[in-house]
Design a protein around this motif. Structure first.
Motif, PDB file in Angstrom:
ATOM      1  N   GLU A 153       0.831  -1.209   0.000  1.00  0.00           N
ATOM      2  CA  GLU A 153       0.000   0.000   0.000  1.00  0.00           C
ATOM      3  C   GLU A 153       0.862   1.255   0.000  1.00  0.00           C
ATOM      4  OE1 GLU A 153      -3.238   0.243  -0.273  1.00  0.00           O
ATOM      5  OE2 GLU A 153      -3.490  -1.925  -0.322  1.00  0.00           O
ATOM      6  N   ALA A 154       1.947   1.239   0.809  1.00  0.00           N
ATOM      7  CA  ALA A 154       2.788   2.429   0.949  1.00  0.00           C
ATOM      8  C   ALA A 154       3.535   2.727  -0.351  1.00  0.00           C
ATOM      9  CB  ALA A 154       3.776   2.230   2.087  1.00  0.00           C
ATOM     10  N   ALA A 155       4.074   1.681  -0.981  1.00  0.00           N
ATOM     11  CA  ALA A 155       4.812   1.884  -2.230  1.00  0.00           C
ATOM     12  C   ALA A 155       3.879   2.439  -3.295  1.00  0.00           C
ATOM     13  CB  ALA A 155       5.426   0.563  -2.682  1.00  0.00           C
ATOM     14  N   LYS A 156       2.665   1.930  -3.293  1.00  0.00           N
ATOM     15  CA  LYS A 156       1.672   2.388  -4.259  1.00  0.00           C
ATOM     16  C   LYS A 156       1.337   3.855  -3.996  1.00  0.00           C
ATOM     17  CE  LYS A 156      -2.233   0.495  -3.900  1.00  0.00           C
ATOM     18  NZ  LYS A 156      -3.380  -0.362  -3.812  1.00  0.00           N
ATOM     19  N   ALA A 157       1.101   4.202  -2.737  1.00  0.00           N
ATOM     20  CA  ALA A 157       0.736   5.574  -2.379  1.00  0.00           C
ATOM     21  C   ALA A 157       1.900   6.523  -2.646  1.00  0.00           C
ATOM     22  CB  ALA A 157       0.309   5.639  -0.925  1.00  0.00           C
ATOM     23  N   ALA A 158       3.144   6.067  -2.312  1.00  0.00           N
ATOM     24  CA  ALA A 158       4.319   6.916  -2.531  1.00  0.00           C
ATOM     25  C   ALA A 158       4.481   7.210  -4.017  1.00  0.00           C
ATOM     26  CB  ALA A 158       5.566   6.233  -1.986  1.00  0.00           C
ATOM     27  N   GLY A 159       4.258   6.217  -4.845  1.00  0.00           N
ATOM     28  CA  GLY A 159       4.354   6.404  -6.289  1.00  0.00           C
ATOM     29  C   GLY A 159       3.324   7.393  -6.791  1.00  0.00           C
ATOM     30  N   GLN A 160       2.166   7.403  -6.141  1.00  0.00           N
ATOM     31  CA  GLN A 160       1.098   8.279  -6.593  1.00  0.00           C
ATOM     32  C   GLN A 160       1.336   9.730  -6.189  1.00  0.00           C
ATOM     33  OE1 GLN A 160      -1.822   5.852  -4.823  1.00  0.00           O
ATOM     34  NE2 GLN A 160      -2.390   4.848  -6.740  1.00  0.00           N
ATOM     35  N   VAL A 161       2.297   9.920  -5.269  1.00  0.00           N
ATOM     36  CA  VAL A 161       2.635  11.287  -4.867  1.00  0.00           C
ATOM     37  C   VAL A 161       3.479  11.964  -5.970  1.00  0.00           C
ATOM     38  CG1 VAL A 161       3.892  12.658  -3.120  1.00  0.00           C
ATOM     39  CG2 VAL A 161       2.470  10.750  -2.413  1.00  0.00           C
ATOM     40  N   TRP A 164       1.125   4.579   6.182  1.00  0.00           N
ATOM     41  CA  TRP A 164       1.425   6.028   6.187  1.00  0.00           C
ATOM     42  C   TRP A 164       2.888   6.273   6.570  1.00  0.00           C
ATOM     43  CZ3 TRP A 164       2.667   9.543  10.182  1.00  0.00           C
ATOM     44  CH2 TRP A 164       2.451  10.903   9.905  1.00  0.00           C
ATOM     45  N   LEU A 165       3.338   5.584   7.612  1.00  0.00           N
ATOM     46  CA  LEU A 165       4.728   5.749   8.048  1.00  0.00           C
ATOM     47  C   LEU A 165       5.690   5.259   6.966  1.00  0.00           C
ATOM     48  CD1 LEU A 165       4.444   4.593  11.761  1.00  0.00           C
ATOM     49  CD2 LEU A 165       5.098   6.867  10.962  1.00  0.00           C
ATOM     50  N   LEU A 166       5.376   4.102   6.385  1.00  0.00           N
ATOM     51  CA  LEU A 166       6.251   3.562   5.330  1.00  0.00           C
ATOM     52  C   LEU A 166       6.273   4.499   4.128  1.00  0.00           C
ATOM     53  CD1 LEU A 166       5.343  -0.244   5.510  1.00  0.00           C
ATOM     54  CD2 LEU A 166       7.572   0.764   5.986  1.00  0.00           C
ATOM     55  N   LYS A 167       5.138   5.078   3.836  1.00  0.00           N
ATOM     56  CA  LYS A 167       5.049   5.988   2.692  1.00  0.00           C
ATOM     57  C   LYS A 167       6.014   7.167   2.873  1.00  0.00           C
ATOM     58  CE  LYS A 167       2.137   9.236   2.120  1.00  0.00           C
ATOM     59  NZ  LYS A 167       0.913  10.029   2.101  1.00  0.00           N
ATOM     60  N   ILE A 168       6.105   7.686   4.104  1.00  0.00           N
ATOM     61  CA  ILE A 168       6.996   8.819   4.379  1.00  0.00           C
ATOM     62  C   ILE A 168       8.449   8.443   4.046  1.00  0.00           C
ATOM     63  CG2 ILE A 168       7.963  10.218   6.261  1.00  0.00           C
ATOM     64  CD1 ILE A 168       5.150  10.261   7.468  1.00  0.00           C
ATOM     65  N   PHE A 169       8.823   7.204   4.392  1.00  0.00           N
ATOM     66  CA  PHE A 169      10.193   6.766   4.100  1.00  0.00           C
ATOM     67  C   PHE A 169      10.423   6.542   2.600  1.00  0.00           C
ATOM     68  CE2 PHE A 169      10.121   5.415   8.608  1.00  0.00           C
ATOM     69  CZ  PHE A 169      11.258   6.092   9.028  1.00  0.00           C
ATOM     70  N   LEU A 170       9.378   6.153   1.906  1.00  0.00           N
ATOM     71  CA  LEU A 170       9.544   5.718   0.509  1.00  0.00           C
ATOM     72  C   LEU A 170       9.332   6.828  -0.506  1.00  0.00           C
ATOM     73  CD1 LEU A 170       7.568   2.311   0.607  1.00  0.00           C
ATOM     74  CD2 LEU A 170      10.008   2.685   0.963  1.00  0.00           C
ATOM     75  N   VAL A 171       8.725   7.938  -0.076  1.00  0.00           N
ATOM     76  CA  VAL A 171       8.188   8.887  -1.050  1.00  0.00           C
ATOM     77  C   VAL A 171       9.264   9.497  -1.966  1.00  0.00           C
ATOM     78  CG1 VAL A 171       8.256  10.969   0.411  1.00  0.00           C
ATOM     79  CG2 VAL A 171       6.392  10.662  -1.238  1.00  0.00           C
ATOM     80  N   SER A 172      10.506   9.564  -1.480  1.00  0.00           N
ATOM     81  CA  SER A 172      11.536  10.205  -2.300  1.00  0.00           C
ATOM     82  C   SER A 172      12.223   9.222  -3.265  1.00  0.00           C
ATOM     83  CB  SER A 172      12.582  10.854  -1.390  1.00  0.00           C
ATOM     84  OG  SER A 172      13.087   9.859  -0.520  1.00  0.00           O
ATOM     85  N   LEU A 173      11.854   7.970  -3.204  1.00  0.00           N
ATOM     86  CA  LEU A 173      12.521   6.976  -4.061  1.00  0.00           C
ATOM     87  C   LEU A 173      12.022   7.097  -5.505  1.00  0.00           C
ATOM     88  CD1 LEU A 173      12.372   3.835  -1.724  1.00  0.00           C
ATOM     89  CD2 LEU A 173      14.345   5.307  -2.176  1.00  0.00           C
ATOM     90  N   PRO A 174      12.879   6.700  -6.452  1.00  0.00           N
ATOM     91  CA  PRO A 174      12.436   6.745  -7.864  1.00  0.00           C
ATOM     92  C   PRO A 174      11.258   5.794  -8.093  1.00  0.00           C
ATOM     93  CG  PRO A 174      14.765   6.196  -7.670  1.00  0.00           C
ATOM     94  CD  PRO A 174      14.230   6.230  -6.289  1.00  0.00           C
ATOM     95  N   LEU A 175      10.480   6.128  -9.119  1.00  0.00           N
ATOM     96  CA  LEU A 175       9.274   5.345  -9.409  1.00  0.00           C
ATOM     97  C   LEU A 175       9.600   3.872  -9.681  1.00  0.00           C
ATOM     98  CD1 LEU A 175       6.340   6.202  -9.491  1.00  0.00           C
ATOM     99  CD2 LEU A 175       6.534   6.393 -11.978  1.00  0.00           C
ATOM    100  N   SER A 176      10.751   3.644 -10.341  1.00  0.00           N
ATOM    101  CA  SER A 176      11.082   2.246 -10.671  1.00  0.00           C
ATOM    102  C   SER A 176      11.344   1.430  -9.396  1.00  0.00           C
ATOM    103  CB  SER A 176      12.306   2.194 -11.577  1.00  0.00           C
ATOM    104  OG  SER A 176      13.397   2.830 -10.917  1.00  0.00           O
ATOM    105  N   VAL A 177      11.983   2.083  -8.414  1.00  0.00           N
ATOM    106  CA  VAL A 177      12.249   1.373  -7.145  1.00  0.00           C
ATOM    107  C   VAL A 177      10.927   1.121  -6.414  1.00  0.00           C
ATOM    108  CG1 VAL A 177      13.409   1.492  -4.903  1.00  0.00           C
ATOM    109  CG2 VAL A 177      14.538   2.392  -6.943  1.00  0.00           C
ATOM    110  N   LEU A 178      10.056   2.132  -6.452  1.00  0.00           N
ATOM    111  CA  LEU A 178       8.748   1.958  -5.789  1.00  0.00           C
ATOM    112  C   LEU A 178       7.973   0.815  -6.443  1.00  0.00           C
ATOM    113  CD1 LEU A 178       7.679   5.686  -5.252  1.00  0.00           C
ATOM    114  CD2 LEU A 178       8.441   4.052  -3.538  1.00  0.00           C
ATOM    115  N   GLY A 179       8.104   0.736  -7.778  1.00  0.00           N
ATOM    116  CA  GLY A 179       7.424  -0.359  -8.477  1.00  0.00           C
ATOM    117  C   GLY A 179       7.936  -1.707  -7.995  1.00  0.00           C
TER     118      GLY A 179
END
Ligand code: SF4
Ligand code: SF4
Length: 709
Positions: free
Chosen positions: A184-192, A208-223
């Motif tokens: 869920e977090a990777a998906k939400a982070a990508g959507q940001v 939500w917490l995981l999303k905060i950590f992941l949000v700056s990662l490139p889209l390919s990594v989030l995928g």
């Protein structure tokens, strides 16, 4: 949120690459689970029958109360709260888990009813649910690994501990929650990322917490993380599903059914064989449970459903005093037996005798049939019927303990365990000083009455307990009951004979008493013995309604027929000990307490274990005649509880309790500091009589008791 999966520009588009893999995992996981469950059902199919399809509404009520409502869990505050949170989380997450599984093979799938605002609300609720379940798992693991509550321990005599298994399963659930949240977090982070629709993640939740950590990662990594999260979720989900039926977490699947099919009638025992009437029992080749396959399918379902929480054993008096019985292990050992003898591959190996292999005879004889285990179990696992069935098997094989042989022989020949002559049955009522105040008629063709006072063996023949009989008769006379006794025609009620496993002897006693009761023409029965009360109420058929004397007294107090004078010593502190067969088995808790509270000046305290958590005196199931192996007497533990509550007078309402408690007071060293009295004796002592009790032989005595007239 899930519709974002179809977009090729966001991380969930990575899922599309794994569709074939996910489909394979689904098919494999469901097939394995189906195979395992089918194998687990094999012994149930071969088991004894047990009709449990009656009264569907009552059964549904139990499901709502005990399964969905988790009614018994708060009895243990910490573990209960954790379980309720986990259970609620699971219920909330069930639909999400199902949706996520389908999304792997059908990316556009949205659960009907969960699109738009409702879907968002549901997502928020499940984000929090996943977080709470994760935290509960961490707490539960810490409790088991660090704090190690005593009730989870496994004494060496009962086998090996399942702690590692329990922690492993808790950890798997925690991993499942993390995987779900990562997805869920990777998906939400990508959507940001710019240009994407921003999905809402519940504030402070794990996603939500995981999303905060992941949000700056490139889209390919989030995928990649989205894919990894999904795969981990998938693998953990199916591994858990298929692993649970091999251990204590099988209850996740079975508990709903176990509660629905649970026993509806308290105090009743199962028949020797369902579908075989008492008249045809002589055609039954083997009585009771001797091999695993002699258990009923419901009892096997109990074994699968036991969560190994230890609450039953924590409340078992036999276990508390070191007898070789711990009800939890009756289940765990049978479950392990089933797993071993009904393997996943290869032929089942059935028909092995249970006594001498997984159970010892001492273990099975140690039970007092008090019902504390069943009262406590959150999954409504039954024990008394199983233990009595195992005893029936031993009795059928002639394996009766030495100390029990004499009383059983006496019951057979004389109708009472003491071997006393039948004609002495009413001697308790013939004491001269008693006859001067009360004459009890023996019912026969000439002497009829409305009410039968069923005395039973222990009160009739034990010198100390005869005073309970006399007090009961005087109280019945005082409230104006037209009553009588059966005298020599009354045999032992057979209650404990039956719970001992001697069904044939019980039936002979029951049939004899039933004929005598019917011939007496009475319309109701009163007894001061909870064992007789339970037998007449649940084991007998076609006899008039029965009441315990405490119920008669309580009614007399409420109607004003019974009034009390104040207690003589206002410094005495009373406590009421609930007899198992009055309280737990028949739910009579308030009447005796109401009576005590109606006595002016009587100070009453509750013991830590009272009402449905009452601690047995140790006397049920013919235990008065059995010499169990134990570290301490059960009764001694009980009087220590009374002392801890600050009481110096123990009131009970059962002759069996009186024997054990008076004995325990001596053994515990409380003689002179503590006393025991039966409720009927206390009431007789405190009752206000309109005219003094008649004490001279010169006075004409009527047929019924004159006390209080
Ligand atoms: S009925 Fe009572 S004595 Fe028997 S196993 Fe259960 S708790 Fe223990
Ligand atoms: S029988 Fe019930 S109370 Fe006892 S260990 Fe199993 S689940 Fe817990």
């Amino acid at each position: 949120m899930l519709e974002g999966i179809q977009s090729g520009a966001n991380p969930t588009s990575w899922l599309a690459q794994g569709q074939a893999l996910f489909l394979f995992l689904h098919v494999l996981g469901v097939a394995c689970f189906g195979y395992i469950v089918a194998k687990r059902l094999v012994p149930l199919i071969r088991a004894e029958r047990d009709p449990r399809l009656d009264r569907p509404w009552a059964r549904l009520g139990k499901v709502f109360r005990f399964w969905l409502g988790q009614w018994k869990h708060p009895r243990y505050k910490t573990a209960g709260t954790l379980h309720i949170l986990i259970f609620t989380g699971f219920i909330l997450l069930a639909m999400r888990a199902f949706t996520v599984l389908i999304v792997g093979v059908s990316p556009n799938f949205v659960m009907p009813g969960l699109s738009g605002e409702t879907g968002h609300l549901y997502e928020v609720a499940t984000d929090y649910a996943a977080t709470v379940v994760f935290l509960c798992m961490v707490l539960a693991i810490t409790r088991r690994a660090v704090f190690k509550p005593a009730r989870y321990e496994v004494p060496a005599k009962f086998g090996k501990a399942h702690k590692a298994d329990a922690i492993f399963l808790l950890a798997l659930i925690a991993i499942l929650m993390v995987a779900d949240s990562l997805f869920e977090a990777a998906k939400a982070a990508g959507q940001v990322q710019p240009g994407q629709h921003i999905e809402f993640a519940a504030a402070l939740s794990l996603p939500w917490l995981l999303k905060i950590f992941l949000v700056s990662l490139p889209l390919s990594v989030l995928g990649g993380l989205c894919f990894a999260g999904y795969l981990l979720h998938e693998l953990t989900f199916y591994f858990l599903l298929c692993y649970r039926p091999f251990g204590i977490q099988f209850h996740v699947e079975t508990s709903l059914f176990n509660v629905y099919f649970s026993k509806l009638d308290r105090g009743k025992l199962k028949p020797v064989k369902w579908g075989v009437s008492d008249e045809h029992l002589d055609q039954v080749k083997s009585f009771g449970v001797k091999t695993f396959e002699d258990f009923t399918w419901k009892h096997m379902l109990d074994f699968y459903s036991c969560a190994d929480c230890g609450r039953c054993s924590d409340n078992c008096p036999a276990n508390a005093v070191g007898r070789p019985l711990s009800p939890r292990f009756i289940s765990i050992k049978a479950r392990d037996y089933a797993f071993q003898h009904y393997p996943m591959f290869g032929r089942s190996d059935n028909g092995q005798p249970l006594i001498g292999s997984i159970y010892s005879d001492d273990e099975i004889w140690s039970c007092t049939t008090c019902g504390a285990c069943e009262e406590e179990c959150p999954l409504l696992v039954e024990y008394i019927d199983k233990i009595v069935d195992l005893r029936r098997g031993m009795v059928d094989d002639g394996a009766v303990p030495q100390s029990m042989q004499k009383p059983l022989k006496a019951l057979n020949s004389r109708g009472n365990p003491y071997g006393k002559m039948e004609k002495k049955k009413a001697d308790w009522a013939n004491a001269k000083d008693f006859q001067q105040v009360c004459q009890v008629k023996t019912l026969d063709k000439k002497n009829g009455a409305d009410t039968l006072y069923f005395v039973d063996s222990i009160t009739s023949f034990d010198d100390r307990l005869q005073s309970i009989g006399r007090a009961t008769a005087k109280i019945l006379g005082h409230v104006g009951e037209n009553f009588g006794i059966l005298g020599a025609a009354e045999k032992d009620s057979g209650h404990d004979v039956r719970r001992f496993g001697e069904e044939t002897l019980f039936l002979a006693l029951r049939d004899h008493n039933t004929d005598a009761i019917k011939a007496s023409g009475v319309t109701r029965i009163v007894t001061a013995d909870p064992h007789a009360y339970n037998a007449l109420k649940h084991d007998y058929k076609d006899v008039p309604p029965v009441e315990h004397i405490s119920q008669v007294i309580a009614r007399g107090v409420r109607s004003g027929k019974i009034e009390f004078r104040p207690v003589e010593n206002g410094n005495d502190v009373y406590t009421y000990h609930d007899p198992c067969y009055l309280g737990r088995h028949n739910q009579v808790y308030d009447d005796p307490r109401d009576v005590l509270d109606a006595i002016p000046g009587l100070k009453r305290v509750e013991m830590a274990r009272s009402r449905d958590r009452s601690f047995c005196c140790g006397g049920g199931g013919l235990m008065l005649f059995y010499e169990p192996k134990e570290d301490q007497r059960i009764g001694v533990k009980r009087v220590q509880m009374a002392a801890e509550a600050g009481a110096n007078v123990i009131v009970t309402a059962c002759p069996f309790c009186m024997v054990n408690i008076e004995d325990a007071i001596k053994v515990a060293g409380f003689e002179g500091k503590m006393t025991a009295i039966d409720l009927a004796e206390l009431v007789d002592q405190q009752i206000v009589r309109e005219r003094p009790v008649v004490t001279t032989e010169a006075v004409e005595i009527p047929q019924e008791c004159v006390a209080g007239r």
